[in-house]
Scaffold this motif. Structure first.
Motif, PDB file in Angstrom:
ATOM      1  N   HIS A  38      23.307  14.600 -87.203  1.00 37.87           N
ATOM      2  CA  HIS A  38      22.200  14.100 -88.015  1.00 37.87           C
ATOM      3  C   HIS A  38      22.508  12.653 -88.375  1.00 37.87           C
ATOM      4  O   HIS A  38      23.317  12.388 -89.272  1.00 37.87           O
ATOM      5  CB  HIS A  38      22.015  14.949 -89.281  1.00 37.87           C
ATOM      6  N   GLU A  39      21.889  11.734 -87.641  1.00 34.07           N
ATOM      7  CA  GLU A  39      22.079  10.317 -87.921  1.00 34.07           C
ATOM      8  C   GLU A  39      21.341   9.976 -89.212  1.00 34.07           C
ATOM      9  O   GLU A  39      20.214  10.412 -89.419  1.00 34.07           O
ATOM     10  CB  GLU A  39      21.531   9.465 -86.778  1.00 34.07           C
ATOM     11  N   LEU A  40      21.988   9.207 -90.053  1.00 32.08           N
ATOM     12  CA  LEU A  40      21.377   8.747 -91.294  1.00 32.08           C
ATOM     13  C   LEU A  40      21.257   7.230 -91.262  1.00 32.08           C
ATOM     14  O   LEU A  40      21.984   6.564 -90.514  1.00 32.08           O
ATOM     15  CB  LEU A  40      22.217   9.183 -92.497  1.00 32.08           C
ATOM     16  N   GLU A  41      20.372   6.719 -92.063  1.00 29.17           N
ATOM     17  CA  GLU A  41      20.222   5.269 -92.159  1.00 29.17           C
ATOM     18  C   GLU A  41      21.167   4.730 -93.214  1.00 29.17           C
ATOM     19  O   GLU A  41      21.198   5.225 -94.347  1.00 29.17           O
ATOM     20  CB  GLU A  41      18.790   4.909 -92.530  1.00 29.17           C
ATOM     21  N   ASN A  42      21.933   3.740 -92.847  1.00 30.81           N
ATOM     22  CA  ASN A  42      22.787   3.038 -93.802  1.00 30.81           C
ATOM     23  C   ASN A  42      21.899   2.046 -94.544  1.00 30.81           C
ATOM     24  O   ASN A  42      21.425   1.083 -93.960  1.00 30.81           O
ATOM     25  CB  ASN A  42      23.922   2.318 -93.068  1.00 30.81           C
ATOM     26  N   VAL A  43      21.672   2.295 -95.824  1.00 27.26           N
ATOM     27  CA  VAL A  43      20.804   1.401 -96.588  1.00 27.26           C
ATOM     28  C   VAL A  43      21.528   0.134 -97.029  1.00 27.26           C
ATOM     29  O   VAL A  43      20.922  -0.772 -97.571  1.00 27.26           O
ATOM     30  CB  VAL A  43      20.143   2.111 -97.798  1.00 27.26           C
ATOM     31  N   ARG A  44      22.827   0.083 -96.761  1.00 26.42           N
ATOM     32  CA  ARG A  44      23.612  -1.120 -97.061  1.00 26.42           C
ATOM     33  C   ARG A  44      23.862  -1.862 -95.747  1.00 26.42           C
ATOM     34  O   ARG A  44      24.910  -1.779 -95.147  1.00 26.42           O
ATOM     35  CB  ARG A  44      24.940  -0.748 -97.709  1.00 26.42           C
ATOM     36  N   ARG A  45      22.847  -2.554 -95.283  1.00 30.97           N
ATOM     37  CA  ARG A  45      22.926  -3.249 -93.997  1.00 30.97           C
ATOM     38  C   ARG A  45      22.770  -4.738 -94.222  1.00 30.97           C
ATOM     39  O   ARG A  45      22.182  -5.167 -95.196  1.00 30.97           O
ATOM     40  CB  ARG A  45      21.815  -2.773 -93.073  1.00 30.97           C
ATOM     41  N   GLY A  46      23.274  -5.501 -93.289  1.00 32.85           N
ATOM     42  CA  GLY A  46      23.051  -6.934 -93.337  1.00 32.85           C
ATOM     43  C   GLY A  46      24.341  -7.717 -93.324  1.00 32.85           C
ATOM     44  O   GLY A  46      25.429  -7.159 -93.402  1.00 32.85           O
ATOM     45  N   PRO A  47      24.197  -9.031 -93.217  1.00 36.48           N
ATOM     46  CA  PRO A  47      25.369  -9.898 -93.140  1.00 36.48           C
ATOM     47  C   PRO A  47      26.319  -9.704 -94.326  1.00 36.48           C
ATOM     48  O   PRO A  47      25.895  -9.643 -95.474  1.00 36.48           O
ATOM     49  CB  PRO A  47      24.775 -11.313 -93.155  1.00 36.48           C
ATOM     50  N   LYS A  48      27.573  -9.550 -93.986  1.00 38.93           N
ATOM     51  CA  LYS A  48      28.656  -9.460 -94.973  1.00 38.93           C
ATOM     52  C   LYS A  48      28.552  -8.241 -95.881  1.00 38.93           C
ATOM     53  O   LYS A  48      29.100  -8.241 -96.977  1.00 38.93           O
ATOM     54  CB  LYS A  48      28.742 -10.747 -95.792  1.00 38.93           C
ATOM     55  N   LEU A  50      29.751  -4.627 -96.020  1.00 34.75           N
ATOM     56  CA  LEU A  50      30.601  -3.606 -95.436  1.00 34.75           C
ATOM     57  C   LEU A  50      30.372  -2.298 -96.174  1.00 34.75           C
ATOM     58  O   LEU A  50      29.957  -2.280 -97.321  1.00 34.75           O
ATOM     59  CB  LEU A  50      32.067  -4.012 -95.529  1.00 34.75           C
ATOM     60  N   GLY A  51      30.648  -1.205 -95.502  1.00 37.57           N
ATOM     61  CA  GLY A  51      30.498   0.101 -96.107  1.00 37.57           C
ATOM     62  C   GLY A  51      29.176   0.732 -95.721  1.00 37.57           C
ATOM     63  O   GLY A  51      28.406   0.196 -94.933  1.00 37.57           O
ATOM     64  N   PHE A  52      28.954   1.915 -96.294  1.00 35.91           N
ATOM     65  CA  PHE A  52      27.700   2.594 -96.019  1.00 35.91           C
ATOM     66  C   PHE A  52      27.199   3.272 -97.279  1.00 35.91           C
ATOM     67  O   PHE A  52      27.962   3.590 -98.187  1.00 35.91           O
ATOM     68  CB  PHE A  52      27.838   3.614 -94.877  1.00 35.91           C
ATOM     69  N   GLU A  53      25.901   3.466 -97.304  1.00 35.84           N
ATOM     70  CA  GLU A  53      25.242   4.136 -98.429  1.00 35.84           C
ATOM     71  C   GLU A  53      24.003   4.811 -97.858  1.00 35.84           C
ATOM     72  O   GLU A  53      23.306   4.241 -97.014  1.00 35.84           O
ATOM     73  CB  GLU A  53      24.857   3.110 -99.481  1.00 35.84           C
ATOM     74  N   VAL A  54      23.744   6.033 -98.298  1.00 35.87           N
ATOM     75  CA  VAL A  54      22.572   6.756 -97.811  1.00 35.87           C
ATOM     76  C   VAL A  54      21.599   7.002 -98.962  1.00 35.87           C
ATOM     77  O   VAL A  54      21.973   6.970-100.134  1.00 35.87           O
ATOM     78  CB  VAL A  54      22.954   8.097 -97.151  1.00 35.87           C
ATOM     79  N   ASP A  55      20.357   7.247 -98.595  1.00 41.24           N
ATOM     80  CA  ASP A  55      19.316   7.588 -99.554  1.00 41.24           C
ATOM     81  C   ASP A  55      19.595   9.003-100.069  1.00 41.24           C
ATOM     82  O   ASP A  55      19.564   9.968 -99.294  1.00 41.24           O
ATOM     83  CB  ASP A  55      17.958   7.506 -98.841  1.00 41.24           C
ATOM     84  N   GLY A  56      19.885   9.125-101.351  1.00 48.25           N
ATOM     85  CA  GLY A  56      20.264  10.407-101.951  1.00 48.25           C
ATOM     86  C   GLY A  56      19.254  11.521-101.749  1.00 48.25           C
ATOM     87  O   GLY A  56      19.619  12.624-101.310  1.00 48.25           O
ATOM     88  N   PRO A  57      17.971  11.302-102.064  1.00 44.96           N
ATOM     89  CA  PRO A  57      16.983  12.370-101.865  1.00 44.96           C
ATOM     90  C   PRO A  57      16.852  12.808-100.401  1.00 44.96           C
ATOM     91  O   PRO A  57      16.694  13.995-100.114  1.00 44.96           O
ATOM     92  CB  PRO A  57      15.684  11.758-102.385  1.00 44.96           C
ATOM     93  N   LYS A  58      16.926  11.854 -99.470  1.00 47.76           N
ATOM     94  CA  LYS A  58      16.859  12.214 -98.044  1.00 47.76           C
ATOM     95  C   LYS A  58      18.062  13.078 -97.661  1.00 47.76           C
ATOM     96  O   LYS A  58      17.936  14.052 -96.921  1.00 47.76           O
ATOM     97  CB  LYS A  58      16.819  10.963 -97.170  1.00 47.76           C
ATOM     98  N   LEU A  59      19.242  12.714 -98.157  1.00 46.81           N
ATOM     99  CA  LEU A  59      20.442  13.486 -97.860  1.00 46.81           C
ATOM    100  C   LEU A  59      20.323  14.892 -98.442  1.00 46.81           C
ATOM    101  O   LEU A  59      20.672  15.870 -97.782  1.00 46.81           O
ATOM    102  CB  LEU A  59      21.692  12.787 -98.395  1.00 46.81           C
TER     103      LEU A  59
END
Length: 138
Positions: A38-48, A50-59
């Protein structure tokens, strides 16, 4: 953890596709073997960023779907794009909320192909990090 080779390839492809951002997702297990990615979207994207964060309700909805299918959340996966595939302190802190769940980390630093990516898995219990084998099956 046992994982069919095609599912592991899907995870590695996700990591390479999302680079230079970290990817994230979960694996559903049945009887100790991965049965779905189940691929999730990393909502912490973009230049510089690092790390990952997912949408809590979607998870939360996804976890309900996994359980409704008779499976269990067994693995959280993500990639490390600038460091080795070993749990960071952030990973260790985050793992405290997910006892018993494996952490599959895909190292993509310098990887131009799936063959060059490094895949490792860990159980994290407090400050104790234990590497566990990733067994691919046909």
């Amino acid at each position: 953890m046992r994982i069919p080779a095609d599912l592991l390839a899907q995870v590695v492809d996700h990591a390479l596709r999302d680079a230079p951002d970290e990817c994230c997702g979960v694996l559903a297990l049945r009887n100790g073997e991965a049965v779905a990615v189940h691929e999730l979207e990393n909502v912490r994207r973009g230049p510089k960023k690092l790390g990952f964060e997912v949408d809590g309700p979607k998870l939360a909805r996804l976890l309900d779907e996994i359980e409704d299918a008779g499976d269990e959340l067994g693995v959280i996966y993500h990639s490390h794009t600038v460091s080795a595939p070993y749990p960071s302190q952030t990973d260790v802190n985050f793992a405290a909320g997910w006892p018993g769940v494996e952490w599959l980390i895909i190292g993509t630093k310098g990887a131009a192909s799936a063959e060059q990516a490094e895949v490792r898995s860990y159980l994290i219990d407090g400050a104790t990090v234990t590497e566990v084998p990733v067994e691919t099956v046909a």
